[in-house]
Motif scaffolding. Structure first.
Motif, mmCIF file in Angstrom:
data_model
loop_
_atom_site.group_PDB
_atom_site.id
_atom_site.type_symbol
_atom_site.label_atom_id
_atom_site.label_comp_id
_atom_site.label_asym_id
_atom_site.label_seq_id
_atom_site.Cartn_x
_atom_site.Cartn_y
_atom_site.Cartn_z
ATOM 1 N N THR A 27 -33.344 -81.566 -6.422
ATOM 2 C CA THR A 27 -31.937 -82.731 -6.280
ATOM 3 C C THR A 27 -32.617 -83.800 -6.598
ATOM 4 O OG1 THR A 27 -32.166 -81.546 -3.806
ATOM 5 C CG2 THR A 27 -31.178 -84.395 -3.904
ATOM 6 N N GLY A 31 -30.159 -88.855 -3.238
ATOM 7 C CA GLY A 31 -29.806 -87.958 -3.051
ATOM 8 C C GLY A 31 -30.480 -87.788 -2.075
ATOM 9 N N ILE A 57 -22.707 -88.344 -7.435
ATOM 10 C CA ILE A 57 -23.570 -87.497 -6.879
ATOM 11 C C ILE A 57 -23.261 -87.652 -4.884
ATOM 12 C CG2 ILE A 57 -26.214 -87.515 -5.674
ATOM 13 C CD1 ILE A 57 -26.206 -87.604 -8.750
ATOM 14 N N TRP A 61 -22.138 -85.941 -1.483
ATOM 15 C CA TRP A 61 -22.753 -86.276 0.247
ATOM 16 C C TRP A 61 -22.094 -87.312 0.866
ATOM 17 C CZ3 TRP A 61 -26.619 -84.750 -2.897
ATOM 18 C CH2 TRP A 61 -27.740 -83.748 -2.461
ATOM 19 N N THR A 231 -26.251 -80.759 0.442
ATOM 20 C CA THR A 231 -25.135 -81.684 1.198
ATOM 21 C C THR A 231 -24.615 -80.721 2.123
ATOM 22 O OG1 THR A 231 -23.425 -79.997 -0.589
ATOM 23 C CG2 THR A 231 -24.273 -82.143 -1.041
#
Length: 237
Positions: A27, A31, A57, A61, A231
């Motif tokens: 990741t 993140g 990114i 999320w 996510t």
């Protein structure tokens, strides 16, 4: 009062090029903080960045990316307080709102610590700093080299040569969470009149500033078999 997580991730790191999007356990580094923030119960989570990849990114999320950070606020000499004040001015937060500065360099600060920081504001508090106990290099044991090349000590506690167990504990900011009411921040500091500490352990306090720090983090992920945040999953560590 709203609790707003502000994640700052500029793109121009010199010590580790592309640091905020560097791989950590499958990741991107940023993140891990996105995951912790969105799973913590914050009212809003916002990214301040000039890095297109970090912004992409963030959207994966569900993190808000309402603006691109200006170039003049994206250098290595800009103070964090100025980046936060820029966000406050852009978003129009209320004076009583609380902004939590969450830096991506603290990947093991999970959602539980963010939630605890928010709960501390239920008391007479205007700011919260996450801290780590100084156990290995207590400042009372600091030595200096004078102009003649001799070692001297500034024994400000009177305990420089006491056993470790008898030295009064001290703490230092670990950089994982700076939280303060907007009214405090706009006065020019995260440190308010009534600041509570949030004590974190060595693991949660790991701060990635060098390539060595990143290798340590990768080793910890591997040795502890930490699940990589995604996510679609909650914090797993």
């Amino acid at each position: 009062m709203a609790f707003i997580g502000l994640i700052t991730a500029r793109g121009g790191s010199k010590a580790i090029p592309g640091k905020n999007v560097a791989d950590l356990g499958g990741t991107p580094l940023v993140g891990w903080t996105f995951s912790a923030a969105v799973n913590s119960g914050l009212d809003r989570v916002i990214l301040s960045s000039d890095d297109v990849r970090a912004m992409e990114i963030a959207q994966q999320w569900g993190v808000e990316v309402p603006f691109t950070r200006p170039a003049e606020l994206s250098t290595d000499r800009v103070r964090s307080i100025d980046v936060v004040k820029h966000c406050i001015n852009e978003m129009g937060f209320e004076d009583s709102d609380v902004v939590l500065l969450l830096q991506p360099t603290s990947p093991f600060r999970d959602s539980s610590f963010i939630s605890i920081a928010c709960r501390l504001f239920e008391d007479r508090v205007d700011s919260v700093f996450s801290v780590q106990e100084c156990t290995h290099h207590h400042p009372s044991r600091a030595l200096f080299i004078d102009a003649n090349g001799f070692l001297i000590t500034d024994d400000f506690t009177g305990t420089a040569f006491f056993p470790r167990q008898e030295v009064p504990p001290v703490f230092f900011r670990n950089g994982a969470i700076y939280a303060a009411q907007v009214s405090t921040i706009l006065r020019g500091s995260f440190l308010g009149e009534f600041c509570r500490p949030l004590v974190m352990d060595d693991f949660a306090s790991l701060d990635i500033n060098t390539s060595f720090d990143l290798e340590v983090a990768r080793s910890l992920v591997k040795s502890r078999k930490l699940p990589s945040p995604s996510t679609t999953s909650k914090d797993g560590f």
